[in-house]
Design a protein around this motif. Structure first.
Motif, PDB file in Angstrom:
ATOM      1  N   ALA A 187       1.683   7.149  -7.096  1.00 36.63           N
ATOM      2  CA  ALA A 187       1.855   8.592  -7.306  1.00 36.63           C
ATOM      3  C   ALA A 187       3.324   8.938  -7.520  1.00 36.63           C
ATOM      4  CB  ALA A 187       1.289   9.366  -6.118  1.00 36.63           C
ATOM      5  N   THR A 202      -3.840   0.557   1.459  1.00 34.45           N
ATOM      6  CA  THR A 202      -4.251   1.256   0.237  1.00 34.45           C
ATOM      7  C   THR A 202      -3.501   2.572   0.080  1.00 34.45           C
ATOM      8  OG1 THR A 202      -6.442   0.269   0.458  1.00 34.45           O
ATOM      9  CG2 THR A 202      -6.241   2.148  -1.008  1.00 34.45           C
ATOM     10  N   LEU A 209      -1.207   3.658  -3.086  1.00 34.00           N
ATOM     11  CA  LEU A 209      -1.494   4.888  -3.837  1.00 34.00           C
ATOM     12  C   LEU A 209      -0.291   5.833  -3.840  1.00 34.00           C
ATOM     13  CD1 LEU A 209      -5.195   5.609  -2.817  1.00 34.00           C
ATOM     14  CD2 LEU A 209      -4.335   4.801  -5.022  1.00 34.00           C
TER      15      LEU A 209
END
Length: 108
Positions: free
Chosen positions: A12, A4, A8
């Motif tokens: 980003a 995860t 992420l």
């Protein structure tokens, strides 16, 4: 499957790059406003883009077949004549498109 945190971080980074690319024209506007290169590009890019599109479209026509190419060439001629007559881009495009479509319909 990726973790995860890895996903992420990827999102980003993609968001940061997208934001920076969208912000760049506004940040550079004051620097590039008086640039002679930008002035030349603004003057020549529209005509260059139209020329590339016209050459691409006309290159797709089979001129060796009977009757082929007549609507397209007549459309180009109508566009040029309308533009020389009125200097109106919208009128020129509509005249050329109308002639090309009408001749394509009638010549089958």
């Amino acid at each position: 499957m990726a973790s995860t945190g890895y996903l992420l971080a990827g999102v980003a980074v993609a968001a940061a790059i997208t934001f920076a690319l969208r912000l760049a024209p506004f940040a550079l506007a004051s620097v590039l406003r008086d640039s002679p290169l930008l002035t030349d590009l603004g003057r020549w890019m529209p005509a260059g883009a139209v020329m590339v599109l016209a050459v691409y479209c006309m290159a797709q026509v089979d001129y060796s077949a009977p009757g082929h190419g007549v609507p397209q060439l007549a459309g180009v001629a109508a566009t040029v004549l309308a533009h020389l007559w009125r200097r109106n881009a919208v009128l020129s495009i509509m005249a050329g498109t109308g002639v090309c479509v009408a001749l394509s319909y009638w010549l089958g």
